[in-house]
Write an enzyme that holds these catalytic residues in place. Sequence first.
Site, PDB file in Angstrom:
ATOM      1  CD  GLN A 195       2.568  -3.137  -9.548  1.00 22.30           C
ATOM      2  OE1 GLN A 195       2.213  -2.204 -10.264  1.00 22.30           O
ATOM      3  NE2 GLN A 195       3.795  -3.250  -9.094  1.00 22.30           N
ATOM      4  CG  HIS A 221       6.404  -8.937  -5.590  1.00 21.01           C
ATOM      5  ND1 HIS A 221       7.267  -8.949  -4.524  1.00 21.01           N
ATOM      6  CD2 HIS A 221       6.863  -7.978  -6.434  1.00 21.01           C
ATOM      7  CE1 HIS A 221       8.223  -8.033  -4.724  1.00 21.01           C
ATOM      8  NE2 HIS A 221       8.001  -7.432  -5.876  1.00 21.01           N
ATOM      9  CG  ASP A 225       0.609  -7.718  -2.973  1.00 23.97           C
ATOM     10  OD1 ASP A 225       0.581  -6.471  -2.891  1.00 23.97           O
ATOM     11  OD2 ASP A 225       1.565  -8.347  -3.463  1.00 23.97           O
ATOM     12  CB  CYS A 256      10.241  -9.443  -7.120  1.00 26.38           C
ATOM     13  SG  CYS A 256      11.689  -8.477  -6.693  1.00 26.38           S
ATOM     14  CE  LYS A 259       5.383  -1.815  -5.941  1.00 27.62           C
ATOM     15  NZ  LYS A 259       6.629  -1.815  -6.685  1.00 27.62           N
TER      16      LYS A 259
END
Lengths: 151, 419
Positions: B216, B136, B213, B377, B239
């Site tokens: 998600q 991202h 990261d 993104c 999220k």
Amino acid sequence: MFDLKDLYQEVIVDHNRNPRNFRKMQDADRVVEGFNPLCGDRLNLYLKLDQDQIADLSFDGSGCAISVASASLMTDALKGKKVADAESVFDEFHNMVTDNKPHDAEEIEHLGKLAALLGVKDYPARVKCATLCWHTLHTALAGNKKTVSTE
Amino acid sequence: MSTNIAQTLSAGQSTFPVNTIRTDFPILQQEIHGRQLVYLDNAATTQKPLSVIATLDDYYRHYNSNIHRGVHSLSEKATAAYEASRGKIKDFINAASTKEVIFVRGATEAINLVAQSYGRSTLKPGDEIIISEMEHHSNIVPWQLLCDQTSAVLRIIPINDDGELIMEEYKKLLNEKSKIVAIVHISNALGTINPVKNIIDMAHAVNAVVLVDGAQAVAHTGVDVQSLECDFYVFSGHKLFGPTGIGVLYGKQELLERMPPYQGGGDMIKMVTLKKTLFNDLPYKFEAGTPHIAGVIGLGAAIDYVTKTGLANISAWETALIQYATAESEKVNNLRLIGTAKEKISILSFTLDKIHPHDIGTILDHEGIAIRTGHHCAMPVMDHFQVPATARASFAFYNTHAEVDRLMQGLNKCLEIFG
């Protein structure tokens, strides 16, 4: 309730599938690139002037159906027009797709085929797709920049 | 919802109480353009259960006050709730200590914090940072900025046409100059689940630190930072069915101790004179200013909800959904899936015939179906697959098989309009 056909009506679908004036112009006086970061729409607008008249107008590039159909309809509508007249069509079109008012039959009639794009009014996020080519033309007529972005 | 779902539910989709769960999400009970809303933009942000909404309401209604410094009752109550949330997050990701749980605005801010605090204070010219082609923008741009500041070099792990990392290439990139590996756990544009444990072990073998990261990942799969041995793990609350504007940076305590503060201000200090400041201990050293107190407490409620539902149950249900959606999508003419990794979560990214994704998005919206269209993104991913954009349907545990059917009907309508 409005119908989706208000936006994706036949004229738009047709101009998207078979865009008019979709060609690179080798002897253009001005070439301006338009970019809409939202959709990734990217078009090159080619303008040939004969004094104060738009002698030829074409475009190429890629984008969503609304942006391609809009550029197709715009080039069709403005070829052969005087620059000043093109500017006033720009103002009229831009006002009609961005204001919040309903339009009477006379106004819609006056826009001609461009009225097909009025459906974007119900999709605020998509107005930029319809106006990209117009902003690009505006810049080309002013003759002072090489790229224009909707952002 | 019953608390014993986690115990009673095996992986079978038929027993997952999705209809009960849906009543916990008031936003789903509405019509868009005259059709029942089908919300399939969960990778962008998730909806909030009543318990989270009620928690925010309760905070603002009954004990809104500033934390840590107040001696009055409201402040003590707010402080206790704020710190209790930190404890829930520590347990949720299995951090060793609450000192390792730093509240930030979101995953983006957490990555910027690590880049500017850890990266800027340790990198030398010529040092290398490794990211991947599927990141991202939030895990690309902070490192590019850092490279500009330190003359470090950014190296990229390429992906294959299924949207998986090419691990042999990663292996080749690792060397004694590799200092930071920043890698996405699960790709937002492709749904790919990366082999992060492997990636971390390989990086540690050359003494590079690893930031994962998890934006998600946290809503779909269990995360155990101690078992992963990652140095930093970041995620966003919104999220994970929590509020926007709140996120978490997990860092190993010994690294966080060595890092300089990211921002100066109140709450991150022990003592300030006009000449010198003594910084506060972890985690407060990295929490300058009044934080998003309601957000933190709301995130705690979201984690309670997810824990109660059970990540194993969530994952089983979502796996059934994506398998069904993938199979159904193959029946739609000229649909091309972007992201066909063997290990992936419930994200269906695709292009349809020559129809621009934004036109798909608008037509589906008219049918009451919310999906994402664009570059997500992740412009380098679009470049890899040579598409300007994709349409992306991303599923959460409150989605149903009937909603997959609605999506497919919508896609066929797109084909009809542009036919």
